[in-house]
Design a protein around this motif. Sequence first.
Motif, PDB file in Angstrom:
ATOM      1  N   MET A 161       0.844  -1.201   0.000  1.00  0.00           N
ATOM      2  CA  MET A 161       0.000   0.000   0.000  1.00  0.00           C
ATOM      3  C   MET A 161       0.878   1.249   0.000  1.00  0.00           C
ATOM      4  SD  MET A 161      -2.939   1.101   2.684  1.00  0.00           S
ATOM      5  CE  MET A 161      -3.905  -0.382   2.496  1.00  0.00           C
TER       6      MET A 161
ATOM      7  N   TYR B 243      -1.625   4.430   3.785  1.00  0.00           N
ATOM      8  CA  TYR B 243      -1.196   3.621   4.929  1.00  0.00           C
ATOM      9  C   TYR B 243      -1.229   4.477   6.198  1.00  0.00           C
ATOM     10  CZ  TYR B 243       1.725   0.231   7.476  1.00  0.00           C
ATOM     11  OH  TYR B 243       2.211  -0.665   8.376  1.00  0.00           O
TER      12      TYR B 243
ATOM     13  N   LEU C  98      -4.736   5.120   7.280  1.00  0.00           N
ATOM     14  CA  LEU C  98      -5.310   3.960   7.956  1.00  0.00           C
ATOM     15  C   LEU C  98      -4.799   3.870   9.391  1.00  0.00           C
ATOM     16  CD1 LEU C  98      -6.902   1.208   7.657  1.00  0.00           C
ATOM     17  CD2 LEU C  98      -4.668   0.202   7.326  1.00  0.00           C
ATOM     18  N   ALA C  99      -3.474   4.015   9.529  1.00  0.00           N
ATOM     19  CA  ALA C  99      -2.886   3.920  10.857  1.00  0.00           C
ATOM     20  C   ALA C  99      -3.457   5.000  11.765  1.00  0.00           C
ATOM     21  CB  ALA C  99      -1.371   4.031  10.768  1.00  0.00           C
TER      22      ALA C  99
ATOM     23  N   GLU D 273      -7.010   4.048  12.840  1.00  0.00           N
ATOM     24  CA  GLU D 273      -6.941   3.014  13.874  1.00  0.00           C
ATOM     25  C   GLU D 273      -6.515   3.618  15.204  1.00  0.00           C
ATOM     26  OE1 GLU D 273      -7.270  -0.700  13.890  1.00  0.00           O
ATOM     27  OE2 GLU D 273      -8.734   0.323  12.644  1.00  0.00           O
TER      28      GLU D 273
ATOM     29  N   ARG E 155     -19.759  -0.773   5.823  1.00  0.00           N
ATOM     30  CA  ARG E 155     -18.342  -0.810   5.510  1.00  0.00           C
ATOM     31  C   ARG E 155     -18.090   0.345   4.561  1.00  0.00           C
ATOM     32  NH1 ARG E 155     -15.449  -3.113   1.338  1.00  0.00           N
ATOM     33  NH2 ARG E 155     -13.271  -3.588   1.816  1.00  0.00           N
TER      34      ARG E 155
ATOM     35  N   PHE F   4      -8.612   1.143   0.668  1.00  0.00           N
ATOM     36  CA  PHE F   4      -8.949   0.040   1.569  1.00  0.00           C
ATOM     37  C   PHE F   4     -10.354   0.249   2.109  1.00  0.00           C
ATOM     38  CE2 PHE F   4      -6.702   3.336   3.963  1.00  0.00           C
ATOM     39  CZ  PHE F   4      -7.589   3.620   4.983  1.00  0.00           C
ATOM     40  N   GLY F   5     -10.906  -0.821   2.690  1.00  0.00           N
ATOM     41  CA  GLY F   5     -12.221  -0.694   3.294  1.00  0.00           C
ATOM     42  C   GLY F   5     -12.091  -0.401   4.777  1.00  0.00           C
TER      43      GLY F   5
ATOM     44  N   LYS G 123     -16.542   1.757  13.536  1.00  0.00           N
ATOM     45  CA  LYS G 123     -15.378   2.306  14.239  1.00  0.00           C
ATOM     46  C   LYS G 123     -15.439   3.839  14.276  1.00  0.00           C
ATOM     47  CE  LYS G 123     -11.936  -1.342  13.790  1.00  0.00           C
ATOM     48  NZ  LYS G 123     -10.664  -1.751  13.179  1.00  0.00           N
TER      49      LYS G 123
ATOM     50  N   SER H  33       3.695   2.088  14.473  1.00  0.00           N
ATOM     51  CA  SER H  33       3.666   0.738  13.912  1.00  0.00           C
ATOM     52  C   SER H  33       3.834   0.750  12.396  1.00  0.00           C
ATOM     53  CB  SER H  33       2.362   0.044  14.290  1.00  0.00           C
ATOM     54  OG  SER H  33       1.294   0.635  13.593  1.00  0.00           O
TER      55      SER H  33
ATOM     56  N   SER I 209      -6.118  -5.230  18.284  1.00  0.00           N
ATOM     57  CA  SER I 209      -6.660  -4.699  17.039  1.00  0.00           C
ATOM     58  C   SER I 209      -5.573  -4.840  15.972  1.00  0.00           C
ATOM     59  CB  SER I 209      -7.053  -3.237  17.240  1.00  0.00           C
ATOM     60  OG  SER I 209      -7.422  -2.670  16.010  1.00  0.00           O
TER      61      SER I 209
ATOM     62  N   THR J  64      -5.957  -4.079  12.214  1.00  0.00           N
ATOM     63  CA  THR J  64      -6.088  -3.455  10.905  1.00  0.00           C
ATOM     64  C   THR J  64      -4.813  -2.735  10.477  1.00  0.00           C
ATOM     65  OG1 THR J  64      -8.430  -3.158  11.308  1.00  0.00           O
ATOM     66  CG2 THR J  64      -7.469  -1.842   9.566  1.00  0.00           C
ATOM     67  N   ARG J  65      -4.151  -2.102  11.424  1.00  0.00           N
ATOM     68  CA  ARG J  65      -2.991  -1.291  11.063  1.00  0.00           C
ATOM     69  C   ARG J  65      -1.843  -2.137  10.496  1.00  0.00           C
ATOM     70  NH1 ARG J  65      -1.434  -0.292  17.261  1.00  0.00           N
ATOM     71  NH2 ARG J  65      -3.562   0.412  17.244  1.00  0.00           N
ATOM     72  N   TYR J  66      -1.887  -3.444  10.708  1.00  0.00           N
ATOM     73  CA  TYR J  66      -0.803  -4.282  10.196  1.00  0.00           C
ATOM     74  C   TYR J  66      -1.065  -4.782   8.776  1.00  0.00           C
ATOM     75  CZ  TYR J  66       0.407  -4.210  15.090  1.00  0.00           C
ATOM     76  OH  TYR J  66       0.734  -3.789  16.340  1.00  0.00           O
TER      77      TYR J  66
ATOM     78  N   PRO K  33      -1.749  -3.281   5.911  1.00  0.00           N
ATOM     79  CA  PRO K  33      -1.063  -2.677   4.765  1.00  0.00           C
ATOM     80  C   PRO K  33       0.331  -3.264   4.524  1.00  0.00           C
ATOM     81  CG  PRO K  33      -2.078  -0.984   6.101  1.00  0.00           C
ATOM     82  CD  PRO K  33      -2.198  -2.261   6.868  1.00  0.00           C
TER      83      PRO K  33
ATOM     84  N   GLU L 268     -11.586  -7.911  11.020  1.00  0.00           N
ATOM     85  CA  GLU L 268     -10.871  -6.760  10.469  1.00  0.00           C
ATOM     86  C   GLU L 268     -10.232  -7.085   9.124  1.00  0.00           C
ATOM     87  OE1 GLU L 268     -10.004  -4.178  14.458  1.00  0.00           O
ATOM     88  OE2 GLU L 268      -8.328  -5.317  13.634  1.00  0.00           O
TER      89      GLU L 268
ATOM     90  N   PHE M 190     -11.021  -5.062   5.752  1.00  0.00           N
ATOM     91  CA  PHE M 190      -9.911  -4.476   5.008  1.00  0.00           C
ATOM     92  C   PHE M 190      -9.952  -4.902   3.550  1.00  0.00           C
ATOM     93  CE2 PHE M 190      -5.514  -4.479   3.518  1.00  0.00           C
ATOM     94  CZ  PHE M 190      -5.145  -3.192   3.833  1.00  0.00           C
TER      95      PHE M 190
END
Lengths: 315, 293, 439
Positions: B1, B6, B9-10, B13, B134, B140-141, B146, B260, C232, C234-236, C238, C262, C266
Motif C-alpha cells: 500500500m 497507509y 489507515l494507521a 486506527e 463498511r 482500503f475498506g 469504528k 507501527s 486490534s 487493521t494497522r498491520y 497494509p 478486520e 480491510f
Amino acid sequence: MSGATRKGVVLHLGVVALLAGLQFVLPAYHHGNLARVMVLASFALGYNVMFGYTGLLSLGHAMFFAAGLYGMGLAMRHLGLPALPALALGVLCGAALAALVGLLALRTAGVAFMIVTLMFAQTGYLTILYFGAFTRGDEGFVIPRAARRIGALDLSEPTTRYFAALLLLGLCLFATLALVRSSTGRVLIAIRENEDRARMLGYDVFRYKLLAMVISGAMAGAAGAAYGLLFGYVGATFASVQYSIFPLLWVLLGGAGTVLGPLVGTLFMFYLIDLSSGFTSAYMLIAGVALVLLTLFAPRGLMGLVRARLVPWLP
Amino acid sequence: MDFGPYLLLASMEGAVQAAVLALMALGLSLVFGVMRVVNIAHGEFFMLGAVLAWWFTSLVGGHPAFGFALALIGAPLIVGLVAVAADLLVLKRLDYDPERTIVATIGLLYIIQQLALEFYGPDARPVAAPFSWRIDLPWFGYSGYKLFVIAAAVVIMLGVWALLTRTRIGLVMRATQFDSETAQAFGIPVGRVYTMVFGLGAMLAALAAVLIVPIQQAHYLMGGDPLLLSFIVVIIGGLGSLRGTVVAAVLIGMSDGIISVFFSPTLAKILATLLVALVLVYRPTGLFGTRTA
Amino acid sequence: MARKTTQIQTPAARARSRRSVLKGLAATGGALAGAQALPGLVPYIQAQSSAPIKIGFQVHRTGIGAAYGRWYDRTTTAAARVINEAGGINGRPIEIITEDDGTDPKRGAEVVEKFATLHGCDIAFGTLFSHVVIGSSPRAGELKIPYFVVSEGHHVASGMLNRYTLQPGITDVKSQVQAMAPFVHDNLGRKVTMIFPDFAFGHDHRDYFSAALEKLGGEVVAKIAIPPTESSFTRYFPKIPRDTEVIYHVMVGPAVLTFVKELGEFFGSSRPELFGFIDSLEAVDIATPGLEFLEGSYFWEGNPRYAGANPSEHDSFYRAQVGVDADGASLDDPKDVSTYAHMWGCWETLHVVKAGMEAAGYQGIGDRAALIEAVEAMTDLPHGRAHPQGAKLFNGKTHQVFGHQYISKVGGGRMTLAHTTSIEDTFYPDEVDYTTQPF
C-alpha cells in the motif's frame, strides 16, 4: 549491640534455625514448597528494602527478577558458563539494571515513579519476546539438569535445593536486618517518613534512594537467578506485570517495613492459593476475599499486627 | 500500500484506540484525582461492562441496535452499582489509605475476574455491532462502526465535561479534588462525593467497554492491557488534569498507531513504551500536571 | 440414552473426589515418603493391586488457556470413564486427580510436584500450553514421575526436555506446519504472506513453514509478527504485499475473532487465498456473524470438527462418549463449541498410557521406568477406538507421535474436509534420542 538489636538478631537466627530444622521433618510436598517460597520471599525481601523501608513503590520489580533469571540463564545457555559464575552474573544484572532504571526513574516520585517502573518493566518483557531467537520468548527454556551443579552439589537434589534456598533467604534476611540497623538504613526510613526533612538535614536523598534500589535489584536478581537454577526453567512469564504485583502483595500482606513480613506474606499467599485450590476451582475468589478482609482487619500486614499487639521491638 | 493511505489507515486506527482509551482513562483519572485511590480493579470494571453488554444483547432479539442500546444504558448502570457497593463496603472502611486500597483493589480484581469466569465462562464472545456499514475508500475498506465509536466517545466526554463544569455536582467534585479538607469544612459531604466519583469512574470504563465490544470480544481477561494503558495516560496527562488525560489518550493512541507504520510491530511497542517512560522521567508531573502526587 | 452416559462430572463431584483424595493424603504422603526411604515398604504398596491407578491431570482451569482446559477436562473424564467401564488398567480402575495450573509455568511445576509428592499419583498428564510444559518438565524429571503432555509443542521432540516427558497422543507443531506446505503450494499459491503472533509458537510456524515452502520452490513474501498484547490488527494489514497469493494466518487468544473481522473489512470481496490454523477459532462457532469473510478459505485441523457425510465408527463413538454432536458442539448446548482439533489428544494419550501400563505389567510407582520403556517401544498405533483421530506412528527415540493432518474448507458456515496428509508428510529427522538418557 543494643538490647533490641540483640533480640532482633536472635529472633532471625531462630527463624533460620527453625527453617533448617523443618527440612528434616517436613513431608516431601511441603519441603519442596518451602524451598520455592524461600526463593520468592528473597524477591519480596528485596522489594521490602525499596518499598517498606524507603517508601518507593515500584510496579516493575519483575524486571529485576527477570534480569537475574535471564542473566543467569542466557549465560549458561549461550556462553556455557558454569552455575556459580552464572548466578553471580544474574545478581550483577539485577543490580545493574536497578542502577540504570534508578538513575532515570528516581527523577520522579509517587505515582509517576510507579508508572515509570511499570513501563520499564513492560519494555523488558517485550524485549525478551522480541529477541525470541535467543530467549525462546514466552515459551522459555530449560536449564539442563547436568549444568545445575556447583562443585559437588547437585542443585536439583531436594535437600541441596532446600539449603541453597535457605542460604539465599538467610543472606537477604540478615542483609536487610543489618541495613535497617545501620545509619544508612535510618536515613532510608527518614526518607520514607519525610523526604523533604531528610533533604534539609543535608542528606543526598537521590543517592540513598539509588542505593536502596540497587540493593533491592540485587536481591531480586539473586532470587531470579536462584529460581532458574533450582527449578530448571527460564521463561518470560516471570517478567510480566503479574510478577511485579506479587512482591508488592506479599510485602503488604506480611507487613511492609518489617524484616520478616515478606517471608510471612509469601508463605501465606502460597498456601492460601494451594489449599483453597484443593476444594474449589474458584480459588482466586477466595484469595480475593482474603485480601480484602486482610486489608480491613490487619491494616499493617500480618507482622505489622504482631508488632502492634505482641512484639513492639520487632525489626 | 502507498505511504499516504497507509498513514491514513494507521491514524484512523489510532483514533479509535485513543477514543476508547480516553473514556476509560477519564474514569481512572477522576478516581485518582479526586480520591487519590489507585484503582487496580478499574480494568475489571471495563471487562464487566463488556461481559454485561454481551448479556444484554443476548437477551434481546430483533435488530442488533436494540440490544446495543439496552447494553449502553444497562451495563454502565450495573457496573456503577457494583463500584458503589465496593466503595461503601471496602474502600470507605479503609479510609482511602493509598497502600491498603492497592491491596484491596487487587483483591477486587481477583473476585470480579473469577466471578466472570464462573458465570460467563472462558470463551471470547462477540457482540453484534448496531449497524454494519463498511466504508469503501479508494485504497482500503473501513468499518463504519469504528467511526461511530470515535463520535460516541467525543459526545460522552463532552457530557462529562458539562457535568463537571456546569452542574452543582461537578462543582462539589472539583472542590473535593482541590482540597478535600476545606471542602469538608464548607459542608460538602466528602464521603458521598467519593462514592459518587468511584461509581462514575467505573461507569466510564463500562461505557468504553460497551463501545469497543462489537469490535473486540468480551473475554474475562480483557481488563489487563487497557488498565495499564489508562494508568499511563492518566500520569502522562498530569495527575488531576482531565484535559491532560484526554490529550494524552489521543497522543498515545495515535502514536501507537503511527509508530507501527515505521517499525516491526513488537519493536514499535518497545519504542513507544520507552518513549512514554522517558517523557515522564523528564517531565514527572506529566504534560498538564502542576504538582506531583 | 446416549445423553445419559455422556454426562460430564459436575464441579461439585470433582471437588468431592478431590476432597476424599486430600483426606487420604496424610496416610499416602507418609507411606510414599517412607517407601522412598525404606525399600521394604514398596511391596506393601504394590500389594494393593485393586487400588485405583492415580493419574494427575494438570489442566488450564483458569488463565488464558481456560477455554481449552474445559474441553480437555471433559475429554479426559470421558476417556477415563470408557477405560474404567472396560475394566480399567490391569484390572485396576483409574482415578483422575485434577489440579489447575492457571496456565502459568510456575504453578504448573508446583502442580506436578503436588501430584508426585502429595497425591501419590502414578503419572502426571494433560497440559496444553508450551510454557507450562517446559516449566513443569524439569520437575517431572527430577521427581521421576512420567509426564504425558498434550501440548502439540515441538519442545519434546526438540530434545529440550527429559526422558520422563512424552507426547504420544498429539502431533507437534513442526510436523503439522511442514505438512501444510505442499497443499498450500499446489492448490492455493506460491507467494505467501505469514501473519503470526510474535512469540515462540508463532516463530515455530514462521520458521518451519517458510523452510518447507521454499524447499518446494514457493516464497514467503512477508512475515508479519503481531505483538502478543495486541487487540486490534487493521494497522498491520497494509504490510501485506500486493503480489501475495496466499495469506497464512495463525493467531491465538481471545482477539482472533477481531482479527478475522478486520481482515474482512480491510479486503472486502477481493481477497487473496486464505489458509489458517484452526487454533484461531477453536471453541468458536464458524457461523458466528463476522466470520462470513472466511467462506472459501482453508484451515488446518488436528481432527475435523464437522463429522461430514461418512465419519468413521471410531470418531462417532468418541463424539458420543465425550458429548459432542456431529458439528463439534456440546450435546447439551449447541452454542458450546468444542476445541475439537486438539482435545482428542487427551483421549488418545490416556489410551497410550493404558496400553503402556498393560505392556509393562505396571503395578505401582516402582514400575514407572518400565512404563516409559514400554511406551518407547511402541510404533504403530492403529486407527480405532483408542485412536479415533486416525492411525499414528510413535517415535520412541524422540518421545513424539506422528499422524495424519487434516485440511478443511469453510463453506456455508461450516467446514468440510478437503485434504488428508499422509503420516510421512509430517516426518523430519530425529533431533534427540531420549532412550540413551538414564532414568
